[in-house]
Design an enzyme around this catalytic site. Structure first.
Site, PDB file in Angstrom:
ATOM      1  N   ASP A   1       0.822  -1.214   0.000  1.00  0.00           N
ATOM      2  CA  ASP A   1       0.000   0.000   0.000  1.00  0.00           C
ATOM      3  C   ASP A   1       0.853   1.260   0.000  1.00  0.00           C
ATOM      4  OD1 ASP A   1      -2.617  -1.360   0.195  1.00  0.00           O
ATOM      5  OD2 ASP A   1      -1.825  -2.033   2.119  1.00  0.00           O
TER       6      ASP A   1
ATOM      7  N   GLU B   1       0.243 -12.677   4.995  1.00  0.00           N
ATOM      8  CA  GLU B   1       1.255 -12.138   4.088  1.00  0.00           C
ATOM      9  C   GLU B   1       2.611 -12.062   4.775  1.00  0.00           C
ATOM     10  OE1 GLU B   1      -1.713  -9.318   1.380  1.00  0.00           O
ATOM     11  OE2 GLU B   1      -0.595  -8.458   3.050  1.00  0.00           O
TER      12      GLU B   1
ATOM     13  N   LYS C   1       2.430   4.272  -5.265  1.00  0.00           N
ATOM     14  CA  LYS C   1       2.616   3.736  -3.915  1.00  0.00           C
ATOM     15  C   LYS C   1       3.927   4.195  -3.273  1.00  0.00           C
ATOM     16  CE  LYS C   1      -1.232   1.599  -4.382  1.00  0.00           C
ATOM     17  NZ  LYS C   1      -1.405   0.140  -4.327  1.00  0.00           N
TER      18      LYS C   1
END
Length: 227
Positions: free
Chosen positions: A83, A102, A120
């Site tokens: 992100d 993750e 990002k």
């Protein structure tokens, strides 16, 4: 979209026959799974583990062989998105709510490759709310302790209800605005009882970041160096 797709396809080029591959979650990881599926259908032999039920289902759809974690000692390469990425290759992950799984895959991988588009990239982490996975028990007390670290936080919602992770936990989205010392914040978050895992992925475990641009170009980041 094209930038993410190109970055994901480049990451898949690192996959070799016989590898065990970790599959991330989210829109960028979806492009990687699709590209891997094409290679598998063309004869590539790999085994995969997935970080979310959604990625697992997508992998099955593309004919990718999945194995149980109990059959593995480690993972050769995990490909995932992020992100936010800062210049030192520290990450914020967990926008899709799969940050615990993750991080388990990333930690147990010989190589952790992150694929993003250039939107990002940030100078300082924190504009994107930092996800923190917490247990449902006494969640308000855990939120209080997170707020003591200098953020505004709330339980993530979906369809008018608390969002529940694949592990049955909640996600606290923490709005710090700026995270000046991510290593210290990560330690302080993990010290709070009730916290399962935080969404800060720190650069020692990030082997490579592949950044896609809208003009079709790519650039590569590794540690604190650009290639």
């Amino acid at each position: 979209m094209i930038a993410k797709k190109l970055a994901a396809e480049k990451a898949v080029e690192y996959i070799q026959d016989g590898m065990v591959v970790g599959l991330g979650s989210g829109s960028t990881a979806t492009w990687a799974i699709k590209a891997l599926g094409e290679k598998v259908n063309a004869g590539l032999h790999i085994q995969c583990v997935a970080s979310s039920v959604a990625s697992e289902n997508l992998a099955k759809q593309y004919g990718i062989s999945l194995v149980d974690f109990s059959a593995l000692s480690d993972i050769d390469i995990t490909i995932d998105g992020a992100d936010e990425v800062d210049a030192q290759c520290n990450l914020i992950k967990g926008g899709g709510g799969a940050l615990l799984r993750e991080k388990i895959l990333a930690y147990n991988s010989r190589q952790f490759i992150v694929v993003v588009d250039d939107s990002k990239l940030v100078h300082t982490l924190g504009k994107f709310p930092l996800p923190v996975e917490i247990v449902p028990f006494a969640a308000e007390l855990t939120l209080k302790q997170l707020r003591n670290l200098g953020c505004e936080t709330s339980i993530r919602q979906k369809d008018g209800k608390n969002f529940v992770t694949d592990n049955g936990n909640l996600i606290a989205d923490c709005f710090f605005n700026q995270i000046e010392v991510p290593e210290l914040l990560n330690i302080n978050i993990l010290l709070i009882p009730g916290v399962v895992e935080g969404g800060l992925f720190l650069h020692p475990k990030v082997n490579r970041v592949i950044v896609g641009h809208a003009d079709g170009s790519l650039h590569f980041m590794k540690g604190d160096k650009k290639e």
